[in-house]
Design a protein around this motif. Structure first.
Motif, PDB file in Angstrom:
ATOM      1  N   GLN A  20       0.851  -1.186   0.000  1.00 34.98           N
ATOM      2  CA  GLN A  20       0.000   0.000   0.000  1.00 34.98           C
ATOM      3  C   GLN A  20       0.887   1.236   0.000  1.00 34.98           C
ATOM      4  N   THR A  21       0.339   2.368  -0.437  1.00 35.04           N
ATOM      5  CA  THR A  21       1.081   3.626  -0.385  1.00 35.04           C
ATOM      6  C   THR A  21       0.310   4.658   0.426  1.00 35.04           C
ATOM      7  N   LEU A  32       5.797   3.931   0.894  1.00 32.81           N
ATOM      8  CA  LEU A  32       5.364   2.538   0.755  1.00 32.81           C
ATOM      9  C   LEU A  32       5.232   1.885   2.121  1.00 32.81           C
ATOM     10  N   VAL A  33       4.084   1.242   2.346  1.00 30.85           N
ATOM     11  CA  VAL A  33       3.816   0.498   3.576  1.00 30.85           C
ATOM     12  C   VAL A  33       3.529  -0.948   3.183  1.00 30.85           C
ATOM     13  N   VAL A  34       4.290  -1.880   3.755  1.00 30.49           N
ATOM     14  CA  VAL A  34       4.183  -3.288   3.378  1.00 30.49           C
ATOM     15  C   VAL A  34       3.805  -4.103   4.613  1.00 30.49           C
ATOM     16  N   PHE A  35       2.717  -4.840   4.493  1.00 32.98           N
ATOM     17  CA  PHE A  35       2.298  -5.747   5.564  1.00 32.98           C
ATOM     18  C   PHE A  35       2.543  -7.175   5.118  1.00 32.98           C
ATOM     19  N   ASP A  36       3.225  -7.958   5.962  1.00 32.96           N
ATOM     20  CA  ASP A  36       3.516  -9.354   5.650  1.00 32.96           C
ATOM     21  C   ASP A  36       2.596 -10.264   6.460  1.00 32.96           C
ATOM     22  N   THR A  44       8.083  -0.126   6.606  1.00 32.57           N
ATOM     23  CA  THR A  44       7.844   1.174   5.991  1.00 32.57           C
ATOM     24  C   THR A  44       9.056   1.624   5.189  1.00 32.57           C
ATOM     25  N   PHE A  45       8.792   2.195   4.017  1.00 25.38           N
ATOM     26  CA  PHE A  45       9.833   2.637   3.098  1.00 25.38           C
ATOM     27  C   PHE A  45       9.499   4.039   2.601  1.00 25.38           C
ATOM     28  N   LEU A  46      10.469   4.927   2.610  1.00 18.84           N
ATOM     29  CA  LEU A  46      10.291   6.270   2.088  1.00 18.84           C
ATOM     30  C   LEU A  46      10.651   6.315   0.613  1.00 18.84           C
ATOM     31  N   GLU A 288      -0.207   0.057  -7.515  1.00 17.32           N
ATOM     32  CA  GLU A 288       0.271   1.328  -6.977  1.00 17.32           C
ATOM     33  C   GLU A 288       1.382   1.839  -7.902  1.00 17.32           C
ATOM     34  N   ASP A 289       1.794   3.071  -7.695  1.00 19.55           N
ATOM     35  CA  ASP A 289       2.953   3.595  -8.416  1.00 19.55           C
ATOM     36  C   ASP A 289       4.200   3.125  -7.684  1.00 19.55           C
TER      37      ASP A 289
END
Length: 714
Positions: A20-21, A32-36, A44-46, A288-289
């Motif tokens: 998700q973004t 970018l937010v990534v749930f595993d 979380t990634f900037l 998403e982009d």
């Protein structure tokens, strides 16, 4: 790795990721937010140009999430809100972030909807599913498309917030009404067995066709993953569909007159047409982009809780398809199968790190075991070896081999966990390998044939199976430590059931016999929520006393004061609260990686990656130590004596030629001076000295006197 610097090396690995973004900071770019799903962890990634930079500082600003997560702005305030699963259905958290912090406020738990009988009911989304939460009817509010409790019929929960903005007992922006018993005029049961022409317009009912199972499909359990987007540029939203029994993503074409009346009439079993998504386990898609060009791309990833049948290679489970078309008419082209994973250490599953100076150069090298990788010889685990080519105060790890000692070629093992201990009492570190074979859980010791201070020499053919307790099973994590101070390594066993067992060595150093003394060492009892405690014993606050740290299957990290006796309860300590969302299946190791004489942590997790956690503890102050000797900042930042603390031997690699001598804290010389050479290793035996703090003094003509504090702890 392979000549390439990993920008997000310590991001922790990804297995079944959901993408998700949203805005994490105020730079104007969505991040970018990534749930595993396998570890219930958010990463979380900037946004950083056309790539992503791991930013763990935001992870603690997210709530606990279970099973699935969707970020979308439901109230039109420009900030994406959070939808996730709860046992009652769906939980919604409103984004109330400020410019310097991400914050959330629960607004619906559970989310309600108006049912077919006009009564208020919980909005149902299965835990195994991923719903589509999107403005399907283009009226300015978000709708929800999920599957009913049978998993065979799609259900449309239309948002009526724009139609009746002041509806009673409804959260603004969340006024959902179920429209009919099914949606889209199709039904399915198994893999690619869609039956179209189902009449979903019948009030309070449905006319169902009998779906015939695909004879090749194997039904595992219910599970549907839905993505809504216009795939062909005709202005009508199509459906990308992943099913638990399928390896592919099916595209269902919408032939309805508009997006209020969806009517799916056909499907393509392969999507995209070129390099179609093909997973061994339940694929799902996210749009998403992903590359920062303003056009939405596609990533496919498995939607699973575990590696069923060991079929998936979780080192490359994020397939990135770049959109070389437009947002209105996408054209997805496969670019890579390890999106994000290529930029981090990711061994697939169950990363298990261990730190030791393997090459004798004075800094810590890194071994990492894993759960296993499917090869032509079967599902086998191995060990990756990273050599530290930096310094004591500035590590720089480089992958040497992903099959250290050729373990995966030689032995049919899974879930390999390496560790180090002096198992024969000769002052060198032996390699201990815990793993699972066809016979069950085993522990092997490979004795170090090198002399003290030299590069380690381990020969796999000489490995010795240790006698283990009858109750030793897969999931138990051993650590060898002299608990009773009799000079022999005892066994502390972090059990799969959550307790810690203490097995005293009643044999000898070289012929150990482990006898259980207690099944609740330190008062750590059975806890099925915190299984398989990984145990690390180290002096984390430099007070010359050991502490015990545990990391567990559920992602819990705890720190305890070491007991004065094996029968005394462990005392919980503060200090680990600042570790945000470390993930599940944690296995930890500790060593001073930055030269500040405080052990840092490297934690492996079930997602196959590593997290580096710096120890920022304020060192304990020992009265009289610093004022008496005035240790220089240079000696603290760039230490030249190791290991520290030590049980007996201390290695000295001085910055220049001189004479080294051992002093007590009072300044008395307790060992005569010995000539030492610049950048050459000299070993001192401190075995005859009592436990305590000592100083190594280096003197040389033309150089200032240097002092290095050493802790002797047997």
């Amino acid at each position: 790795m392979n000549g390439r610097s990993l920008p997000n090396a310590w991001a922790g690995g990804l297995n079944a990721a959901q993408f998700q973004t949203m805005h994490l900071n105020d730079d104007g770019r969505e991040d970018l937010v990534v749930f595993d799903r396998t570890s219930n962890k958010i990463s979380t990634f900037l946004a950083d140009g056309m790539s992503w930079r791991y930013a763990p500082e935001y992870e603690a600003q997210f709530p606990a999430v279970l099973n699935w997560m969707v970020l979308i702005d439901y109230d039109g305030d420009g900030r994406k809100d959070l939808f996730t699963h709860v046992p009652q259905g769906v939980k919604v958290l409103k984004n109330v972030s400020t410019s310097d912090r991400v914050s959330w406020q629960v607004v619906a738990d559970p989310l309600l909807h108006e049912g077919l009988s006009s009564s208020k009911l919980n909005l149902y989304v299965s835990a195994t599913d991923i719903p589509a939460i999107v403005d399907f009817d283009d009226d300015g509010d978000i709708d929800i498309i999920a599957f009913d409790i049978t998993g065979n019929y799609a259900v449309y929960f239309q948002n009526l917030s724009k139609n009746r903005p002041n509806a009673a007992n409804t959260t603004p922006g969340l006024d959902f009404k179920r429209t009919g018993q099914c949606w889209g005029n199709f039904v399915k049961e198994y893999c690619d067995d869609f039956v179209f022409g189902v009449d979903c317009s019948v009030p309070n009912g449905r006319v169902a066709a009998t779906a015939k199972a695909n004879s090749r499909a194997k039904v595992l359990h219910a599970g549907n993953a839905v993505t809504i987007l216009d795939t062909d540029g005709d202005g009508k939203k199509d459906l990308l569909f992943g099913h638990v029994s399928c390896t592919n993503i099916a595209r269902l074409r919408n032939a309805g007159t508009n997006n209020e009346k969806a009517n799916f009439v056909s499907f393509d079993a392969k999507f995209p047409a070129q390099n179609a998504i093909n997973f061994n386990i339940f694929p799902a898609t996210y749009v998403e982009d992903f590359d920062g060009d303003g056009i939405k791309d596609l990533v496919a990833a498995p939607n699973t809780y575990n590696n069923e049948g060991a079929l998936m290679d979780f080192r490359a489970s994020n397939w990135f398809f770049k959109n070389v078309g437009t947002n209105e008419k996408p054209n997805f082209q496969l670019v890579q199968k390890d999106f994000l994973q290529a930029d981090m250490i990711d061994l697939g599953e169950n990363a298990a790190p261990a730190l030791a100076d393997l090459d004798g150069d004075g800094d810590m090298d890194l071994l990492v075991g894993n759960g296993g990788i499917r090869t032509d010889k079967g599902y086998r685990a191995g060990i990756w070896y990273f050599e530290n080519k930096g310094t004591v105060g500035s590590p720089a790890f480089e992958l040497v081999t992903n099959d250290y000692l050729k373990l995966s070629e030689t032995l049919l093992l899974t879930d390999i966990i390496p560790s180090f201990a002096d198992m024969d009492g000769n002052g060198t570190l032996d390699l201990v390998i815990t793993a699972t074979s066809a016979k069950g859980a085993e522990i092997r010791v490979i004795y170090n044939k090198a002399s003290r201070g030299a590069a380690a020499q381990y020969i796999l053919a000489d490995a010795r199976l240790l006698p283990v307790p009858d109750r030793f099973t897969p999931g138990d994590l051993p650590v060898f430590y002299d608990v009773d101070k009799d000079g022999k390594p005892d066994l502390l066993l972090g059990k799969a059931s959550g307790n810690i067992e203490y097995h005293r060595n009643t044999g000898t150093v070289t012929s150990p016999v482990f006898q259980v003394q207690t099944t609740e060492f330190g008062g750590i009892k059975i806890n099925l929520l915190a299984r398989s405690p990984s145990i690390v014993i180290a002096d984390f606050d430099a007070d010359q006393k050991p502490e015990l740290l545990t990391t567990t299957r559920d992602g819990t990290v705890k720190l305890y004061r070491w007991p004065d006796s094996p029968t005394q309860a462990l005392t919980p300590l503060a200090g680990v609260e600042g570790i945000p969302m470390p993930g599940g299946g944690l296995i930890a190791t500790a060593a001073d990686l930055d030269g500040d004489q405080l052990p840092d942590l490297i934690m492996g997790s079930l997602t196959g990656g590593l997290r580096y956690v710096k120890n920022t503890t304020e060192k304990a102050v020992i009265t009289g130590v610093t004022p008496v000797f005035g240790i220089s900042e240079e000696d603290v930042i760039h230490p030249w004596a190791y290991p520290n603390p030590t049980e007996r031997y201390i290695n000295i690699r001085p910055p220049y030629d001189g004479v080294a001598e051992i002093l007590s804290t009072g300044g008395q010389r307790v060992r005569p001076g010995q000539p030492v050479k610049a950048e050459e290793q000299t070993t001192f035996d401190l075995g005859a000295l009592p436990d305590g703090i000592y100083f190594i003094r280096l003197t040389s003509e033309g150089h200032s006197t240097r002092l290095q504090k050493v802790v002797l702890w047997k």
